[in-house]
Motif scaffolding. Structure first.
Motif, short mmCIF file in Angstrom:
data_model
loop_
_atom_site.label_atom_id
_atom_site.label_comp_id
_atom_site.label_asym_id
_atom_site.label_seq_id
_atom_site.Cartn_x
_atom_site.Cartn_y
_atom_site.Cartn_z
N ARG A 188 0.85 -1.19 0.00
CA ARG A 188 0.00 0.00 0.00
C ARG A 188 0.89 1.25 0.00
N TRP A 189 1.33 1.67 -1.18
CA TRP A 189 2.18 2.84 -1.30
C TRP A 189 1.43 4.13 -1.00
N GLU A 190 0.10 4.02 -0.96
CA GLU A 190 -0.70 5.21 -0.65
C GLU A 190 -0.42 5.75 0.75
N ASN A 191 0.10 4.87 1.63
CA ASN A 191 0.41 5.32 3.00
C ASN A 191 1.40 6.48 2.99
N TYR A 192 2.35 6.42 2.05
CA TYR A 192 3.36 7.47 1.98
C TYR A 192 2.81 8.76 1.38
N LEU A 193 1.65 8.68 0.75
CA LEU A 193 0.98 9.89 0.27
C LEU A 193 0.02 10.43 1.32
N ASP A 194 -0.63 9.52 2.04
CA ASP A 194 -1.64 9.93 3.02
C ASP A 194 -1.03 10.67 4.20
N ILE A 195 0.23 10.35 4.57
CA ILE A 195 0.81 11.00 5.75
C ILE A 195 1.00 12.50 5.54
N TRP A 196 1.03 12.94 4.29
CA TRP A 196 1.22 14.37 4.02
C TRP A 196 -0.11 15.12 4.02
N THR A 197 -1.21 14.38 3.92
CA THR A 197 -2.53 15.02 3.90
C THR A 197 -3.30 14.84 5.20
N LYS A 198 -3.06 13.73 5.91
CA LYS A 198 -3.79 13.49 7.17
C LYS A 198 -3.35 14.46 8.26
N ILE A 199 -2.07 14.80 8.28
CA ILE A 199 -1.52 15.76 9.25
C ILE A 199 -0.62 16.73 8.50
#
Length: 278
Positions: free
Chosen positions: A57-68
């Protein structure tokens, strides 16, 4: 002789195997962290462990910049760490030169008293330190962390041990040539102390970058927080997003690895040379 040689080879092989086993054990948590950063939350603690996720799930590395506000946290951490590291290199090397090469009353007593503070846990003076910072108006600012970490007894001790290994004749010759103590420190001692400075840089950078208690105590505004405090934002009251936490942790550890790999050739030399002469 052959039997003796075989015993040596056998013992050497066993030592190598032991080193390899210890290295693998030390690297396992980092491998697990990297693996967990590519998984869904429900897959992180599955047993047996899937070290290589079937569907990363490479999306995790994108989500960390948008979740916080991850970019803000990285910037704040880098700002504090770089300033603290530069200040510690300056103050530690400057004070260490005085303790190692200058003669003044009660020099050794002052040095021992300063070094003795290393044995005092931070928790002992944490509350009065906090009250002092609040009184002078530095609470909820980065300057509180910068001022508290700009001076370190460990750094002075490390640099002094290295300066003690430099022959006094170099300083005496420079003084005869008319150089001031500031010029001697800048033009002679600093260029010679690259290994010790590199060692101190690694220790200071790692400590300041990974500091958790300091930012947690002195920083409450979101726009001022560091990456270590920001990781807690992935933990809610009832659940925690472990995949995102691990992905953010991988990102957080990259600067530390870069600094260490860049200075590692000086690290061993610096540690060895600082203990030559006490």
């Amino acid at each position: 002789m052959r039997l003796f040689g075989k015993k040596i080879k056998t013992s050497r092989i066993l030592i190598y195997l032991l080193i390899v086993a210890i290295t693998i054990l030390m690297l396992l948590p980092f491998v697990w962290m990297l693996s967990a950063s590519l998984k869904l939350n429900r897959e992180v603690f599955e047993f047996p462990i899937q070290w290589i996720p079937p569907h990363p799930r490479w999306e995790n590395y994108l989500d960390i910049w948008t979740k916080i506000p991850m970019l803000t946290f990285v910037f704040n951490t880098a700002k504090i760490t770089i300033i603290v590291t530069l200040l510690q290199l300056f103050t530690s090397s400057f004070a260490a030169y005085a303790f190692a090469k200058l003669r003044f009353p009660y020099r050794d007593v002052l040095f021992l008293g300063y070094i003795a503070t290393i044995a005092m846990p931070w928790q002992v003076y944490m509350v009065p330190q906090f009250l002092f910072m609040r009184e002078i108006g530095l609470y909820n600012t980065h300057w509180a962390l910068i001022c508290l970490q700009a001076f370190t007894a460990f750094g002075v001790f490390l640099m002094r041990q290295f300066y003690m290994s430099v022959p006094d004749e170099l300083c005496e010759a420079a003084r005869v040539d008319g150089m001031s103590e500031y010029q001697i420190w800048w033009t002679i001692m600093l260029p010679l102390s690259k290994p010790a400075l590199s060692t101190l840089t690694i220790f200071t950078f790692v400590f300041a970058w990974n500091d958790f208690l300091g930012p947690m105590i002195y920083l409450t505004k979101t726009e001022l927080k560091t990456i270590q405090i920001g990781l807690r934002m992935f933990i809610s009251q009832y659940s925690a997003e472990y995949g995102l936490i691990m992905a953010a942790s991988v990102v957080a550890i990259i600067p530390v690895l870069v600094v260490f790999l860049a200075l590692q050739r000086f690290f061993v030399e610096g540690v060895a040379s600082t203990g030559i002469k006490g």
